[in-house]
Design a protein around this motif. Structure first.
Motif, PDB file in Angstrom:
ATOM      1  N   THR A 140       0.838  -1.195   0.000  1.00  0.00           N
ATOM      2  CA  THR A 140       0.000   0.000   0.000  1.00  0.00           C
ATOM      3  C   THR A 140       0.873   1.244   0.000  1.00  0.00           C
ATOM      4  OG1 THR A 140      -0.092   0.060   2.423  1.00  0.00           O
ATOM      5  CG2 THR A 140      -1.826  -1.178   1.296  1.00  0.00           C
ATOM      6  N   THR A 141       0.326   2.343  -0.516  1.00  0.00           N
ATOM      7  CA  THR A 141       1.088   3.589  -0.547  1.00  0.00           C
ATOM      8  C   THR A 141       1.149   4.250   0.822  1.00  0.00           C
ATOM      9  OG1 THR A 141      -0.912   4.791  -1.221  1.00  0.00           O
ATOM     10  CG2 THR A 141       0.560   4.024  -2.976  1.00  0.00           C
ATOM     11  N   ARG A 142       0.234   3.883   1.712  1.00  0.00           N
ATOM     12  CA  ARG A 142       0.256   4.338   3.106  1.00  0.00           C
ATOM     13  C   ARG A 142      -0.291   3.211   3.966  1.00  0.00           C
ATOM     14  NH1 ARG A 142      -4.774   8.701   3.584  1.00  0.00           N
ATOM     15  NH2 ARG A 142      -6.458   7.162   3.316  1.00  0.00           N
ATOM     16  N   PRO A 143       0.009   3.205   5.251  1.00  0.00           N
ATOM     17  CA  PRO A 143      -0.507   2.119   6.098  1.00  0.00           C
ATOM     18  C   PRO A 143      -2.021   2.020   5.997  1.00  0.00           C
ATOM     19  CG  PRO A 143       1.141   3.395   7.283  1.00  0.00           C
ATOM     20  CD  PRO A 143       0.864   4.143   6.006  1.00  0.00           C
ATOM     21  N   PRO A 144      -2.574   0.820   5.863  1.00  0.00           N
ATOM     22  CA  PRO A 144      -4.029   0.667   5.759  1.00  0.00           C
ATOM     23  C   PRO A 144      -4.726   1.145   7.025  1.00  0.00           C
ATOM     24  CG  PRO A 144      -2.963  -1.463   6.033  1.00  0.00           C
ATOM     25  CD  PRO A 144      -1.871  -0.471   5.803  1.00  0.00           C
ATOM     26  N   ARG A 145      -5.898   1.733   6.829  1.00  0.00           N
ATOM     27  CA  ARG A 145      -6.685   2.245   7.957  1.00  0.00           C
ATOM     28  C   ARG A 145      -7.949   1.395   8.093  1.00  0.00           C
ATOM     29  NH1 ARG A 145      -8.200   8.110   7.812  1.00  0.00           N
ATOM     30  NH2 ARG A 145      -9.113   7.507   5.793  1.00  0.00           N
ATOM     31  N   PHE A 146      -7.992   0.592   9.138  1.00  0.00           N
ATOM     32  CA  PHE A 146      -9.126  -0.299   9.370  1.00  0.00           C
ATOM     33  C   PHE A 146     -10.166   0.394  10.241  1.00  0.00           C
ATOM     34  CE2 PHE A 146      -5.343  -2.980   8.873  1.00  0.00           C
ATOM     35  CZ  PHE A 146      -5.741  -3.785   7.822  1.00  0.00           C
ATOM     36  N   LEU A 147     -11.427   0.248   9.867  1.00  0.00           N
ATOM     37  CA  LEU A 147     -12.501   0.760  10.707  1.00  0.00           C
ATOM     38  C   LEU A 147     -12.718  -0.174  11.885  1.00  0.00           C
ATOM     39  CD1 LEU A 147     -13.478   1.614   7.525  1.00  0.00           C
ATOM     40  CD2 LEU A 147     -15.203   2.728   8.913  1.00  0.00           C
ATOM     41  N   LEU A 149      -2.931  -9.755   7.257  1.00  0.00           N
ATOM     42  CA  LEU A 149      -3.262  -8.382   6.869  1.00  0.00           C
ATOM     43  C   LEU A 149      -2.110  -7.411   7.112  1.00  0.00           C
ATOM     44  CD1 LEU A 149      -6.995  -7.895   7.919  1.00  0.00           C
ATOM     45  CD2 LEU A 149      -6.042  -8.465   5.689  1.00  0.00           C
ATOM     46  N   HIS A 150      -0.912  -7.905   7.070  1.00  0.00           N
ATOM     47  CA  HIS A 150       0.262  -7.050   7.222  1.00  0.00           C
ATOM     48  C   HIS A 150       0.627  -6.472   5.859  1.00  0.00           C
ATOM     49  CE1 HIS A 150       4.116  -5.465   8.385  1.00  0.00           C
ATOM     50  NE2 HIS A 150       4.737  -6.254   7.506  1.00  0.00           N
ATOM     51  N   ALA A 151       0.615  -5.142   5.743  1.00  0.00           N
ATOM     52  CA  ALA A 151       0.903  -4.478   4.471  1.00  0.00           C
ATOM     53  C   ALA A 151       2.323  -3.937   4.450  1.00  0.00           C
ATOM     54  CB  ALA A 151      -0.087  -3.350   4.223  1.00  0.00           C
ATOM     55  N   LEU A 152       2.995  -4.118   3.328  1.00  0.00           N
ATOM     56  CA  LEU A 152       4.320  -3.563   3.108  1.00  0.00           C
ATOM     57  C   LEU A 152       4.208  -2.234   2.380  1.00  0.00           C
ATOM     58  CD1 LEU A 152       6.217  -6.770   1.896  1.00  0.00           C
ATOM     59  CD2 LEU A 152       6.175  -5.774   4.206  1.00  0.00           C
ATOM     60  N   PRO A 153       5.225  -1.375   2.520  1.00  0.00           N
ATOM     61  CA  PRO A 153       5.200  -0.120   1.758  1.00  0.00           C
ATOM     62  C   PRO A 153       5.196  -0.401   0.252  1.00  0.00           C
ATOM     63  CG  PRO A 153       6.887  -0.077   3.462  1.00  0.00           C
ATOM     64  CD  PRO A 153       6.408  -1.492   3.371  1.00  0.00           C
ATOM     65  N   MET A 154       4.752   0.581  -0.510  1.00  0.00           N
ATOM     66  CA  MET A 154       4.689   0.431  -1.958  1.00  0.00           C
ATOM     67  C   MET A 154       6.079   0.197  -2.529  1.00  0.00           C
ATOM     68  SD  MET A 154       2.505   0.283  -4.307  1.00  0.00           S
ATOM     69  CE  MET A 154       2.723  -0.023  -6.054  1.00  0.00           C
ATOM     70  N   PHE A 155       6.187  -0.733  -3.464  1.00  0.00           N
ATOM     71  CA  PHE A 155       7.477  -1.021  -4.085  1.00  0.00           C
ATOM     72  C   PHE A 155       7.909   0.134  -4.995  1.00  0.00           C
ATOM     73  CE2 PHE A 155       4.075  -3.397  -6.296  1.00  0.00           C
ATOM     74  CZ  PHE A 155       4.066  -2.749  -7.521  1.00  0.00           C
ATOM     75  N   ASP A 156       9.192   0.168  -5.304  1.00  0.00           N
ATOM     76  CA  ASP A 156       9.743   1.220  -6.168  1.00  0.00           C
ATOM     77  C   ASP A 156       9.512   0.936  -7.641  1.00  0.00           C
ATOM     78  OD1 ASP A 156      10.843   2.440  -3.870  1.00  0.00           O
ATOM     79  OD2 ASP A 156      12.623   1.151  -4.009  1.00  0.00           O
ATOM     80  N   ARG A 157       9.576  -0.350  -7.992  1.00  0.00           N
ATOM     81  CA  ARG A 157       9.525  -0.697  -9.405  1.00  0.00           C
ATOM     82  C   ARG A 157       9.157  -2.173  -9.545  1.00  0.00           C
ATOM     83  NH1 ARG A 157      14.619  -1.202  -7.576  1.00  0.00           N
ATOM     84  NH2 ARG A 157      15.912  -2.941  -8.342  1.00  0.00           N
ATOM     85  N   LEU A 158       8.791  -2.546 -10.752  1.00  0.00           N
ATOM     86  CA  LEU A 158       8.601  -3.938 -11.099  1.00  0.00           C
ATOM     87  C   LEU A 158       9.860  -4.440 -11.802  1.00  0.00           C
ATOM     88  CD1 LEU A 158       5.630  -2.561 -11.176  1.00  0.00           C
ATOM     89  CD2 LEU A 158       4.959  -4.689 -12.279  1.00  0.00           C
ATOM     90  N   THR A 159      10.161  -5.692 -11.594  1.00  0.00           N
ATOM     91  CA  THR A 159      11.267  -6.338 -12.292  1.00  0.00           C
ATOM     92  C   THR A 159      10.664  -7.378 -13.241  1.00  0.00           C
ATOM     93  OG1 THR A 159      11.535  -8.116 -10.688  1.00  0.00           O
ATOM     94  CG2 THR A 159      12.692  -6.043 -10.234  1.00  0.00           C
TER      95      THR A 159
END
Length: 349
Positions: free
Chosen positions: A193-200, A251-261
């Motif tokens: 995700t581009t920012r940490p997910p926000r759960f209701l 449901l652990h999200a990583l920061p957005m990747f820089d690029r695709l390989t």
């Protein structure tokens, strides 16, 4: 070429088009609803198989007639399709399908809606085409070099399609969380995700979101400070599938990747292999049929007052999200904005 005159043309036969049709019928207008789908249901027949509403059936009603109850939790997409089908029949809505509108043009006092060999001349046009047919694909370095499969939410059907694969799901909203929850039951799944997910909170569902959206609209209309709409509460509704995924620890999200390989994704020098990337990155309004009118602003939207286009007051936009009315992208919320739009048509002016 066959030309037909009418008071109002509604473009789109999903929930927004049906709500508009209800109020047009009640007001006694001559109108037609043009739908490019072969069967009723709008976007709902094309969603993934397990998709459910965020609210009980009684909080997902079109104007005039409640959705029949669903006994087992929140209703699935198939129940929505059945309801929309019965709704069309109940109110004998004049829907023509499949009719694909290719353009809306000005012609003196009227607007002309073109669709193949047919044109409709109307005093007013209501555009209610939604967003499902306009998926948003972000551009990232290396996307063309990636040798695996790239899909969008619109392409997803069931987790078994990904069995044994290494999957990356991109996106921080409801669709992304639900896809992570499902796909992770069949495949090794990474969520970015581009920012940490926000759960209701677990007890917040569509009923609460609609109430908050209504309260925000009322406050703004009264000139009070903006109290924040549903987005202020979070982005992801904790439906049962997502809660179950949380319990499994996926449901652990990583920061957005820089690029695709060619065979995966990368953050700087860190590379992760992937077979499939699912872009759960949302949608944009499906407005290509309005291009001849040249109404779009720099942000891609059409400036409106309520639902009426400022640069073409014979055109109304319905059901595209908060910019065309609070909660107007929901089944329940679109009824309110449809009623306001039809009341404002001012035919003959």
């Amino acid at each position: 070429m066959i030309s037909i005159d009418t008071d109002v043309v509604v473009i789109g036969g999903g929930q927004a088009g049906l709500a508009a049709g209800y109020y047009l019928r009640r007001a006694g207008h001559r109108y037609v609803i043009l739908d490019d789908q072969p069967t009723p249901g709008g976007a709902w027949p094309h969603t993934w198989r397990s998709l459910r509403l965020f609210s009980p059936a009684e909080f997902a009603a079109l104007p005039g007639w409640p959705m029949p109850p669903w006994p087992d939790g929140f209703p699935p997409a198939c129940h929505v399709v059945d309801y929309f089908t019965a709704y069309e029949e109940r109110y004998n809505l004049p829907i023509r399908r499949p009719v694909r509108v290719t353009g809306v043009h000005r012609d003196g006092q009227n607007l002309v809606v073109s669709a193949g060999e047919h044109t409709w001349r109307a005093q007013r046009v209501i555009s209610a085409t939604g967003t499902w047919q306009q998926p948003f694909w972000p551009i990232y370095p290396g996307a063309r070099e990636f040798t695996g499969r790239q899909l969008h939410t619109v392409d997803y059907r069931q987790p078994s399609d990904f069995a044994g694969a290494r999957v990356v799901v991109v996106g921080g909203g409801n669709s992304a969380a639900q896809l992570v929850a499902e796909i992770s039951t069949a495949a090794a799944t990474t969520w970015v995700t581009t920012r940490p997910p926000r759960f209701l909170a677990d007890d917040v569902d569509g009923r609460v979101l609609f109430r908050v959206a209504s309260e925000r609209a009322a406050a703004i209309a009264a000139g009070l400070p903006d109290p924040g709409g549903p987005a202020s509460l979070g982005d992801i509704v904790m439906v049962p599938e997502v809660r179950e995924a949380r319990a499994r620890g996926v449901l652990h999200a990583l920061p957005m990747f820089d690029r695709l390989t060619p065979d995966g994704i990368a953050w700087g020098n860190t590379v992760q292999h992937a077979d499939i990337i699912v872009w759960a990155t949302g949608f944009r309004p499906a407005l290509t049929h309005l291009r001849p009118l040249r109404l779009r602003e720099r942000d891609g939207h059409i400036a409106v007052s309520g639902t009426r286009a400022l640069k073409e007051p014979r055109l109304y936009l319905l059901g595209y999200g908060d910019w065309t009315g609070p909660g107007s992208a929901t089944i329940l919320g679109v009824g309110r904005t449809a009623r306001a739009a039809v009341a404002e048509l001012d035919l003959g002016a």
